[in-house]
Design a protein around this motif. Structure first.
Motif, mmCIF file in Angstrom:
data_model
loop_
_atom_site.group_PDB
_atom_site.id
_atom_site.type_symbol
_atom_site.label_atom_id
_atom_site.label_comp_id
_atom_site.label_asym_id
_atom_site.label_seq_id
_atom_site.Cartn_x
_atom_site.Cartn_y
_atom_site.Cartn_z
ATOM 1 N N TRP A 56 8.732 -3.073 5.643
ATOM 2 C CA TRP A 56 7.560 -3.583 6.086
ATOM 3 C C TRP A 56 6.698 -3.836 4.797
ATOM 4 O O TRP A 56 5.549 -4.275 4.849
ATOM 5 N N GLY A 57 7.291 -3.385 3.610
ATOM 6 C CA GLY A 57 6.388 -3.722 2.393
ATOM 7 C C GLY A 57 5.391 -2.638 1.778
ATOM 8 O O GLY A 57 4.875 -2.779 0.793
ATOM 9 N N TYR A 58 5.574 -1.342 2.230
ATOM 10 C CA TYR A 58 4.903 -0.033 1.973
ATOM 11 C C TYR A 58 5.710 0.593 0.917
ATOM 12 O O TYR A 58 6.855 0.442 0.913
ATOM 13 N N GLU A 59 4.699 1.248 -0.071
ATOM 14 C CA GLU A 59 5.553 2.038 -0.986
ATOM 15 C C GLU A 59 5.471 3.499 -0.597
ATOM 16 O O GLU A 59 4.406 4.205 -0.178
ATOM 17 N N VAL A 60 6.470 4.253 -0.268
ATOM 18 C CA VAL A 60 6.879 5.311 0.334
ATOM 19 C C VAL A 60 6.703 6.599 -0.672
ATOM 20 O O VAL A 60 7.495 6.542 -1.562
ATOM 21 N N VAL A 61 6.063 7.610 -0.352
ATOM 22 C CA VAL A 61 6.136 8.679 -1.324
ATOM 23 C C VAL A 61 6.606 9.770 -0.257
ATOM 24 O O VAL A 61 5.776 10.126 0.595
ATOM 25 N N LEU A 62 7.759 10.541 -0.554
ATOM 26 C CA LEU A 62 8.358 11.619 0.376
ATOM 27 C C LEU A 62 7.949 12.927 -0.122
ATOM 28 O O LEU A 62 7.851 13.172 -1.201
ATOM 29 N N ALA A 63 7.511 13.776 1.083
ATOM 30 C CA ALA A 63 7.405 15.074 0.807
ATOM 31 C C ALA A 63 8.082 15.937 1.990
ATOM 32 O O ALA A 63 7.850 15.836 3.152
ATOM 33 N N MET A 98 0.848 -1.280 0.013
ATOM 34 C CA MET A 98 0.045 -0.066 -0.072
ATOM 35 C C MET A 98 0.967 1.228 -0.030
ATOM 36 O O MET A 98 1.951 1.233 0.742
ATOM 37 N N LYS A 99 0.525 2.223 -0.828
ATOM 38 C CA LYS A 99 1.137 3.455 -0.917
ATOM 39 C C LYS A 99 0.998 4.393 0.491
ATOM 40 O O LYS A 99 -0.110 4.733 0.775
ATOM 41 N N VAL A 100 2.258 4.900 0.867
ATOM 42 C CA VAL A 100 1.973 5.788 2.121
ATOM 43 C C VAL A 100 2.856 7.129 1.737
ATOM 44 O O VAL A 100 3.986 7.111 1.161
ATOM 45 N N LEU A 101 1.793 8.272 1.948
ATOM 46 C CA LEU A 101 2.712 9.509 1.854
ATOM 47 C C LEU A 101 3.337 9.831 3.373
ATOM 48 O O LEU A 101 2.767 9.874 4.552
ATOM 49 N N VAL A 102 4.757 10.255 3.275
ATOM 50 C CA VAL A 102 5.239 10.614 4.306
ATOM 51 C C VAL A 102 5.773 12.225 4.325
ATOM 52 O O VAL A 102 6.550 12.342 3.398
ATOM 53 N N ALA A 103 5.132 13.113 5.038
ATOM 54 C CA ALA A 103 5.470 14.433 5.016
ATOM 55 C C ALA A 103 6.212 14.885 6.489
ATOM 56 O O ALA A 103 5.739 14.869 7.335
ATOM 57 N N LEU A 158 -3.186 7.549 -3.280
ATOM 58 C CA LEU A 158 -2.859 7.541 -1.820
ATOM 59 C C LEU A 158 -3.881 7.506 -0.873
ATOM 60 O O LEU A 158 -4.815 8.342 -0.589
ATOM 61 N N ARG A 159 -3.941 6.567 0.080
ATOM 62 C CA ARG A 159 -4.947 6.378 1.060
ATOM 63 C C ARG A 159 -4.527 6.471 2.441
ATOM 64 O O ARG A 159 -5.218 6.446 3.569
ATOM 65 N N LEU A 160 -3.156 6.411 2.589
ATOM 66 C CA LEU A 160 -2.404 6.547 3.867
ATOM 67 C C LEU A 160 -1.334 7.754 4.122
ATOM 68 O O LEU A 160 -0.632 7.956 3.097
ATOM 69 N N ALA A 161 -1.297 8.491 5.112
ATOM 70 C CA ALA A 161 -0.469 9.486 5.330
ATOM 71 C C ALA A 161 0.065 9.687 6.622
ATOM 72 O O ALA A 161 -0.773 9.517 7.467
ATOM 73 N N ILE A 162 1.355 9.791 6.523
ATOM 74 C CA ILE A 162 2.033 10.175 7.963
ATOM 75 C C ILE A 162 2.444 11.546 7.821
ATOM 76 O O ILE A 162 3.436 11.968 6.975
ATOM 77 N N VAL A 205 -4.196 0.030 8.025
ATOM 78 C CA VAL A 205 -4.534 -0.567 6.652
ATOM 79 C C VAL A 205 -5.766 -1.488 6.925
ATOM 80 O O VAL A 205 -6.503 -1.194 6.023
ATOM 81 N N ARG A 206 -6.247 -1.881 8.040
ATOM 82 C CA ARG A 206 -7.213 -2.842 8.272
ATOM 83 C C ARG A 206 -8.472 -1.653 8.132
ATOM 84 O O ARG A 206 -9.302 -2.141 7.376
ATOM 85 N N VAL A 207 -8.246 -0.552 8.585
ATOM 86 C CA VAL A 207 -9.580 0.464 8.313
ATOM 87 C C VAL A 207 -9.518 1.096 6.876
ATOM 88 O O VAL A 207 -10.512 1.056 6.603
ATOM 89 N N VAL A 208 -8.354 1.146 6.243
ATOM 90 C CA VAL A 208 -8.468 1.499 4.880
ATOM 91 C C VAL A 208 -9.187 0.652 4.004
ATOM 92 O O VAL A 208 -10.074 1.017 3.072
ATOM 93 N N GLN A 209 -8.824 -0.724 4.230
ATOM 94 C CA GLN A 209 -9.310 -1.698 3.518
ATOM 95 C C GLN A 209 -10.921 -2.039 3.739
ATOM 96 O O GLN A 209 -11.522 -2.334 2.654
ATOM 97 N N LEU A 210 -11.161 -1.832 4.976
ATOM 98 C CA LEU A 210 -12.508 -2.019 5.370
ATOM 99 C C LEU A 210 -13.203 -0.831 4.310
ATOM 100 O O LEU A 210 -14.429 -1.104 4.178
ATOM 101 N N GLU A 211 -12.650 0.427 4.519
ATOM 102 C CA GLU A 211 -13.507 1.384 3.889
ATOM 103 C C GLU A 211 -13.534 1.346 2.469
ATOM 104 O O GLU A 211 -14.569 1.768 1.866
#
Length: 589
Positions: free
Chosen positions: A23-30, A1-6, A46-50, A119-125
């Protein structure tokens, strides 16, 4: 799953990228909040962001506010990262719209656990979102998502000066598949149909299932109406090859209606109404066809809706009546039965033709109430004649919906009981197609009716399956030869021998025969020569109200034998005079 890291701190940024990648995530850096916001707007995946709370310029909290300010957009799960660990800070972050909160310095195990929960929340959504916007059977967008895609397409077309085509695609006679093969087969056909149609459209278009056997298509970027016609041709062409369903090869047809923005309508509601009107016009004119909307169809559609509304209250307002058309015995010229025919006169519409309102009643589901009223009124009238000394049989047409309804035999029994009519004076007419829809159920219902003493006649014989093989297995007592044969007797050489063969086969099975639609002396002469038992048509007697029936009139005038011989000799396909049976002189009153 793709994750944005700002994150503006290079050390924390590097640590997060390393752990998440491991851990297998695809990271997009900002490296800044402004870049993070730009990425979120551009990347729909993008469905996950830190997000780091404390960044110069646009910080993580402000990004949360912006994301939550547009609830209609996709949901992004936000984990806010901050060195602020006070209780009020955490509350503020969550109230701003963050889904979770991690304080610096963080433990790798804690981060991993929170990411798994995210991830569980995003997949359920996503699952819930898909269930809400996609059809479970075909996997196509449903009506809700289609409406959204259509609105988006109209906004783009308005901006770019393009055409948008909106199509409805409806399977013809889909109910027959469900009734004969079962709903599982019907579902399999719909799924297979979706697979056939999908390759016909572009990626920028939206093909959707909007309910039942109806599909819809939003086609964007069209330059002229001819493109819509070509697209409809591809859709229809994709359905021409037979489908392999439940071990059988099924050939299906569809009716397609289309409308164009902006020339036919300025909003989604009018476009959907127009496409619906065009689709029904296509279905009315010819199966497996296409109709592009024009202004006249809009008026026709509104007139159709107005007629539906008026028909819904016609019985309560007393606008329905029955006319009776005699069926005469060929040998004695006397009335053998009277067919009850519904008539509708509306104060605004005037007299509506039966073929119009009966078809409308079938389409709208009102045929059950109308059929029950005709049955009750005909039985009441026949009983009234019987009390007056005229034991005259009446025939009543039965629709497919009536015969298929549970407890139809009980309805007939209760109607006879309420009127007091002798069951032997009631004949029910059903078409061949109706008889063959669910043979076992129909046969059981007919046996129940025969047990009461009610006779069954097969109406329009020759226009459906045209097969005698089922007649000996069903308790029917007469067939009515379709008017199409009678009309063609004087036109084609092979028709008269064909009708004669039908009569002979029916007699061999012990069935009476009735010729419908006799309107000329030539037709009467030909029917007489076949040995047909009874005859009906405008030449002999038109439908009339019960009070206007002329019981003493005879349609067979003295001297008709000369007409008979002269007419028969000139008919195509007539047998030589030596073979032709001598006409029986009717008994005159």
């Amino acid at each position: 799953m793709k994750v944005l890291v700002a994150e503006d701190n290079p050390v924390v940024q590097s640590l997060l990228r390393s752990l998440l990648g491991k851990w297998g995530y695809e990271v997009v850096l900002a490296p800044s909040g402004a870049e993070a916001w730009e990425i979120l707007q551009q990347d729909a995946g993008l469905r996950l962001a830190i997000l780091d709370w404390m960044m110069p310029g646009l910080d993580g909290v402000e990004i949360c506010r912006r994301l939550r300010a547009h609830p209609g957009q996709r949901y992004v799960y936000v984990i806010l990262l901050s060195a602020r660990a006070e209780q009020e800070d955490i509350v503020q972050a969550l109230e701003t719209g963050a889904d979770d909160y991690i304080t610096k310095p963080f433990h790798a195990g804690e981060l991993r656990a929170r990411m798994r929960a995210a991830v569980r929340v995003v997949q359920l959504e996503e699952t819930l979102l898909r269930q809400a916007h996609y059809d479970a059977l075909t996997g196509l967008p449903n009506r809700m998502l289609l409406a959204d895609r259509l609105e988006q397409a109209l906004r783009r077309a308005h901006r770019d000066g393009e055409l948008v085509g909106f199509f409805y695609i409806d399977l013809d006679r889909f109910k027959v598949v469900n009734d004969s093969l079962g709903h599982a087969a019907g579902d399999a056909l719909l799924a297979a149909m979706a697979e056939r149609l999908l390759p016909c459209v572009r990626e920028c278009d939206t093909l959707a299932r909007v309910g039942g056997d109806e599909f819809a298509l939003v086609a964007t970027g069209l330059s002229h109406a001819e493109e819509a016609a070509r697209l409809a041709g591809r859709l229809l062409g994709a359905l021409e090859a037979p489908f392999e369903i439940a071990g059988q090869k099924l050939r299906v047809t569809a009716s397609v209606g289309a409308t164009l923005y902006p020339q036919d309508g300025a909003d989604s509601s009018s476009l959907q109404q127009n496409a619906d009107a065009a689709m029904y016009e296509s279905k009315r004119r010819a199966r497996h066809g296409f109709q592009l909307f024009h202004a006249g169809l809009g008026q026709a559609s509104r007139s159709q809706l107005d007629m539906e509304q008026k028909l819904a209250g016609a019985l309560e307002r007393g606008e329905m009546s029955l006319h009776y058309q005699p069926v005469y015995g060929m040998r004695d010229g006397r009335i053998a039965a009277l067919e009850a025919l519904a008539r509708w006169h509306n104060p605004v519409l005037g007299s509506v033709p039966p073929q119009v309102f009966v078809e409308l009643a079938e389409e709208t589901g009102q045929i059950g109430a109308l059929g029950a009223w005709v049955l009750g009124e005909a039985c009441r009238q026949a009983q009234q004649w019987a009390v007056m000394g005229r034991r005259q049989a009446v025939t009543v047409n039965v629709s497919a919906l009536q015969l298929a309804a549970a407890g139809f035999g009980r309805v007939v029994e209760e109607t006879l009981s309420a009127s007091g009519l002798d069951p032997r004076l009631l004949k029910l007419e059903v078409t061949e197609t109706v008889l063959m829809r669910d043979f076992a159920q129909v046969a059981a219902t007919l046996e129940q009716l025969r047990g009461m003493g009610v006779e069954m006649w097969v109406d329009d014989f020759g226009t459906g399956y045209s097969c005698f093989s089922y007649l000996h297995r069903l308790p029917v007592s007469a067939i009515k030869i379709a008017r199409a044969f009678v009309e063609d007797i004087g036109q084609h050489r092979g028709v008269l021998p064909l009708v004669r063969g039908i009569v002979t086969l029916a007699h061999n099975l012990g069935l009476q025969t009735v010729a419908e639609g006799v309107e000329t002396v030539e037709q009467w002469a030909a029917v007489s020569a076949t040995g047909c038992d009874q005859v009906q048509g405008f030449l002999l007697g038109r439908p009339r109200p019960a009070a206007e029936l002329d019981w003493a009139a005879s349609p067979f005038r003295a001297g008709r034998e000369h007409d008979f011989e002269a007419s028969l000799a000139n008919l195509p396909g007539a047998m030589p005079a030596v073979w032709a049976p001598a006409p029986v002189k009717p008994a005159l009153p």
